[in-house]
Design a protein around this motif. Structure first.
Motif, PDB file in Angstrom:
ATOM      1  N   PRO A  25       0.810  -1.227   0.000  1.00 33.65           N
ATOM      2  CA  PRO A  25       0.000   0.000   0.000  1.00 33.65           C
ATOM      3  C   PRO A  25       0.841   1.273   0.000  1.00 33.65           C
ATOM      4  O   PRO A  25       0.441   2.276  -0.605  1.00 33.65           O
ATOM      5  CB  PRO A  25      -0.823  -0.112   1.294  1.00 33.65           C
ATOM      6  N   ILE A  26       2.005   1.246   0.655  1.00 33.58           N
ATOM      7  CA  ILE A  26       2.879   2.423   0.640  1.00 33.58           C
ATOM      8  C   ILE A  26       3.375   2.681  -0.780  1.00 33.58           C
ATOM      9  O   ILE A  26       3.392   3.817  -1.247  1.00 33.58           O
ATOM     10  CB  ILE A  26       4.067   2.236   1.613  1.00 33.58           C
ATOM     11  N   GLY A  27       3.785   1.612  -1.472  1.00 32.67           N
ATOM     12  CA  GLY A  27       4.212   1.746  -2.855  1.00 32.67           C
ATOM     13  C   GLY A  27       3.086   2.208  -3.761  1.00 32.67           C
ATOM     14  O   GLY A  27       3.285   3.003  -4.685  1.00 32.67           O
ATOM     15  N   LEU A  28       1.867   1.714  -3.492  1.00 29.01           N
ATOM     16  CA  LEU A  28       0.699   2.107  -4.282  1.00 29.01           C
ATOM     17  C   LEU A  28       0.440   3.604  -4.147  1.00 29.01           C
ATOM     18  O   LEU A  28       0.255   4.301  -5.147  1.00 29.01           O
ATOM     19  CB  LEU A  28      -0.521   1.310  -3.822  1.00 29.01           C
ATOM     20  N   LEU A  29       0.452   4.092  -2.908  1.00 29.81           N
ATOM     21  CA  LEU A  29       0.222   5.521  -2.683  1.00 29.81           C
ATOM     22  C   LEU A  29       1.349   6.350  -3.287  1.00 29.81           C
ATOM     23  O   LEU A  29       1.118   7.415  -3.862  1.00 29.81           O
ATOM     24  CB  LEU A  29       0.103   5.801  -1.182  1.00 29.81           C
ATOM     25  N   GLY A  30       2.585   5.840  -3.167  1.00 32.39           N
ATOM     26  CA  GLY A  30       3.712   6.533  -3.771  1.00 32.39           C
ATOM     27  C   GLY A  30       3.575   6.603  -5.278  1.00 32.39           C
ATOM     28  O   GLY A  30       3.873   7.625  -5.900  1.00 32.39           O
ATOM     29  N   GLY A  31       3.105   5.514  -5.887  1.00 32.32           N
ATOM     30  CA  GLY A  31       2.897   5.488  -7.324  1.00 32.32           C
ATOM     31  C   GLY A  31       1.827   6.455  -7.774  1.00 32.32           C
ATOM     32  O   GLY A  31       1.918   7.049  -8.850  1.00 32.32           O
ATOM     33  N   ALA A  69      15.402   1.667  -9.203  1.00 35.64           N
ATOM     34  CA  ALA A  69      15.832   0.900 -10.379  1.00 35.64           C
ATOM     35  C   ALA A  69      14.627   0.338 -11.131  1.00 35.64           C
ATOM     36  O   ALA A  69      14.551   0.428 -12.368  1.00 35.64           O
ATOM     37  CB  ALA A  69      16.765  -0.232  -9.950  1.00 35.64           C
ATOM     38  N   ALA A  70      13.669  -0.229 -10.387  1.00 38.84           N
ATOM     39  CA  ALA A  70      12.470  -0.778 -11.018  1.00 38.84           C
ATOM     40  C   ALA A  70      11.638   0.325 -11.663  1.00 38.84           C
ATOM     41  O   ALA A  70      11.116   0.152 -12.774  1.00 38.84           O
ATOM     42  CB  ALA A  70      11.634  -1.522  -9.986  1.00 38.84           C
ATOM     43  N   SER A  71      11.526   1.473 -11.002  1.00 42.78           N
ATOM     44  CA  SER A  71      10.740   2.588 -11.538  1.00 42.78           C
ATOM     45  C   SER A  71      11.340   3.122 -12.829  1.00 42.78           C
ATOM     46  O   SER A  71      10.618   3.489 -13.760  1.00 42.78           O
ATOM     47  CB  SER A  71      10.651   3.715 -10.500  1.00 42.78           C
ATOM     48  N   LEU A  72      12.666   3.167 -12.905  1.00 41.20           N
ATOM     49  CA  LEU A  72      13.324   3.633 -14.123  1.00 41.20           C
ATOM     50  C   LEU A  72      13.045   2.693 -15.294  1.00 41.20           C
ATOM     51  O   LEU A  72      12.797   3.133 -16.423  1.00 41.20           O
ATOM     52  CB  LEU A  72      14.833   3.754 -13.895  1.00 41.20           C
ATOM     53  N   VAL A  73      13.096   1.382 -15.013  1.00 42.06           N
ATOM     54  CA  VAL A  73      12.810   0.392 -16.060  1.00 42.06           C
ATOM     55  C   VAL A  73      11.371   0.531 -16.537  1.00 42.06           C
ATOM     56  O   VAL A  73      11.098   0.542 -17.750  1.00 42.06           O
ATOM     57  CB  VAL A  73      13.070  -1.043 -15.538  1.00 42.06           C
ATOM     58  N   ILE A  74      10.436   0.641 -15.582  1.00 42.02           N
ATOM     59  CA  ILE A  74       9.015   0.762 -15.929  1.00 42.02           C
ATOM     60  C   ILE A  74       8.750   2.050 -16.703  1.00 42.02           C
ATOM     61  O   ILE A  74       8.076   2.056 -17.737  1.00 42.02           O
ATOM     62  CB  ILE A  74       8.148   0.723 -14.654  1.00 42.02           C
ATOM     63  N   LYS A 192       5.609  15.419 -15.150  1.00 43.48           N
ATOM     64  CA  LYS A 192       6.047  14.115 -15.646  1.00 43.48           C
ATOM     65  C   LYS A 192       7.549  14.095 -15.897  1.00 43.48           C
ATOM     66  O   LYS A 192       8.245  13.139 -15.538  1.00 43.48           O
ATOM     67  CB  LYS A 192       5.295  13.748 -16.931  1.00 43.48           C
ATOM     68  N   THR A 193       8.063  15.155 -16.507  1.00 39.07           N
ATOM     69  CA  THR A 193       9.502  15.252 -16.755  1.00 39.07           C
ATOM     70  C   THR A 193      10.261  15.315 -15.439  1.00 39.07           C
ATOM     71  O   THR A 193      11.324  14.701 -15.286  1.00 39.07           O
ATOM     72  CB  THR A 193       9.823  16.500 -17.603  1.00 39.07           C
ATOM     73  N   ALA A 194       9.693  16.030 -14.470  1.00 38.02           N
ATOM     74  CA  ALA A 194      10.331  16.131 -13.160  1.00 38.02           C
ATOM     75  C   ALA A 194      10.401  14.765 -12.480  1.00 38.02           C
ATOM     76  O   ALA A 194      11.384  14.443 -11.804  1.00 38.02           O
ATOM     77  CB  ALA A 194       9.565  17.112 -12.278  1.00 38.02           C
ATOM     78  N   GLY A 195       9.359  13.946 -12.683  1.00 33.93           N
ATOM     79  CA  GLY A 195       9.348  12.608 -12.093  1.00 33.93           C
ATOM     80  C   GLY A 195      10.455  11.735 -12.652  1.00 33.93           C
ATOM     81  O   GLY A 195      11.150  11.021 -11.908  1.00 33.93           O
ATOM     82  N   THR A 196      10.656  11.806 -13.973  1.00 29.95           N
ATOM     83  CA  THR A 196      11.720  11.027 -14.606  1.00 29.95           C
ATOM     84  C   THR A 196      13.087  11.539 -14.189  1.00 29.95           C
ATOM     85  O   THR A 196      13.982  10.761 -13.847  1.00 29.95           O
ATOM     86  CB  THR A 196      11.588  11.100 -16.139  1.00 29.95           C
ATOM     87  N   ALA A 197      13.247  12.860 -14.217  1.00 23.44           N
ATOM     88  CA  ALA A 197      14.527  13.457 -13.824  1.00 23.44           C
ATOM     89  C   ALA A 197      14.857  13.147 -12.371  1.00 23.44           C
ATOM     90  O   ALA A 197      16.023  12.926 -12.006  1.00 23.44           O
ATOM     91  CB  ALA A 197      14.481  14.970 -14.040  1.00 23.44           C
ATOM     92  N   ILE A 242       0.894  -0.825  -9.458  1.00 22.48           N
ATOM     93  CA  ILE A 242      -0.566  -0.679  -9.323  1.00 22.48           C
ATOM     94  C   ILE A 242      -0.942   0.795  -9.218  1.00 22.48           C
ATOM     95  O   ILE A 242      -1.896   1.262  -9.852  1.00 22.48           O
ATOM     96  CB  ILE A 242      -1.080  -1.450  -8.087  1.00 22.48           C
ATOM     97  N   GLY A 243      -0.169   1.542  -8.399  1.00 23.84           N
ATOM     98  CA  GLY A 243      -0.435   2.968  -8.249  1.00 23.84           C
ATOM     99  C   GLY A 243      -0.303   3.715  -9.555  1.00 23.84           C
ATOM    100  O   GLY A 243      -1.116   4.600  -9.862  1.00 23.84           O
ATOM    101  N   GLY A 244       0.715   3.355 -10.352  1.00 16.70           N
ATOM    102  CA  GLY A 244       0.896   3.992 -11.653  1.00 16.70           C
ATOM    103  C   GLY A 244      -0.266   3.738 -12.591  1.00 16.70           C
ATOM    104  O   GLY A 244      -0.646   4.600 -13.391  1.00 16.70           O
TER     105      GLY A 244
END
Length: 281
Positions: A25-31, A69-74, A192-197, A242-244
């Motif tokens: 759930p923490i990851g979901l809310l973060g996403g 690392a996982a977020s960058l791949v996704i 969105k760009t800020a999230g990737t950066a 899931i959050g994404g």
């Protein structure tokens, strides 16, 4: 099996289960709001899972590394990195500042007493919680507050990076809750760009912190890797995915305000309560 061994085993099993159950759930809310959720994992590690704050910070940093690392791949498979190219001078300057303080911040944390570290963490978590609440009331994009001159951007990036690296190493977080608002409001990046950066800045920053903590023996206990870092890392990634997928269903501004309040409450419950308990003893 003796009683102490049985107790230790049950504690490890409990930590394994709770690490995963809380991380999802923490990851979901973060996403949902574009963060890794590490600031919410820290009170769980230091409170629910029973780690000392000195143990919780490097463990949180290791889980943050997995999540980034996982977020960058996704993100790389769903979004283009081309919008980030104009921000590369800012990104590299942020990394330069953040890596320096991530290294020295981890060393500084080792010299602080447990009580001093708890006090600093409480203050930082409260500040982040307030920042989330304030950000919830702000528009998603505003004109850059800094002049467009490259010299200004690089100088400011290094200064902001120094603060980001210190927060990252002391809390064991990726720093997205600080990096994203900095990129949006100071440098005029879209969300969105800020999230990737933010992920690109966080990866080397967190990696340096993990290496420094590892050199100080923070990960000598291998059971913590298997019963906390691994399940919490997997749970965080699953929750973030899931959050994404659910982004857009819930207003991000309302979520940020709610999570900012929850973070302040949980920080006071875990860290302020721990200090009061020691004073009473």
């Amino acid at each position: 099996m003796s009683a102490p061994e049985s107790t230790a085993t049950s504690l490890e099993v409990r930590r394994f289960r709770l690490s995963f159950l809380y991380a999802v759930p923490i990851g979901l809310l973060g996403g949902l709001i574009g963060l890794g959720g590490a600031e919410f994992r820290l009170p769980v590690l230091a409170g629910t899972l029973g780690y000392s704050v000195r143990q919780a910070v490097p463990l949180n940093l290791a889980v943050s590394l997995i999540t980034i690392a996982a977020s960058l791949v996704i993100r790389g498979s769903t979004l283009s990195f081309s919008p980030v190219i104009p921000l590369l001078p800012v990104i590299f300057s942020l990394i330069a500042g953040a890596v320096i303080t991530a290294f020295f911040g981890a060393a500084m944390a080792g010299k602080l007493s447990n009580e001093q570290l708890e006090r600093i963490i409480l203050v930082l978590l409260v500040v982040i919680g307030i920042a989330l609440i304030v950000e919830g009331f702000l528009p998603q994009q505003i004109p850059a507050l800094l002049p467009p001159a490259l010299s200004w951007r690089i100088s400011a990036g290094i200064l902001f990076g120094l603060a980001i690296g210190l927060v990252s190493s002391l809390l064991g977080v990726a720093g997205g809750e600080v990096i994203i608002p900095t990129l949006v409001f100071a440098f005029g990046a879209d969300i969105k760009t800020a999230g990737t950066a933010s992920l690109l800045v966080s990866l080397p920053t967190v990696l340096v912190g993990v290496i420094k903590y590892a050199s100080r023996g923070a990960f000598v206990d291998r059971t913590a890797l298997s019963n906390t870092i691994a399940p919490m890392g997997v749970g965080s990634v699953i929750g973030a995915i899931i959050g994404g997928m659910l982004v857009g269903i819930f207003p991000a501004s309302l979520l940020k305000i709610t999570l900012g309040v929850i973070l302040n409450i949980s920080a006071f419950r875990v860290f302020h309560k721990a200090r009061r308990s020691r004073i009473e003893i």
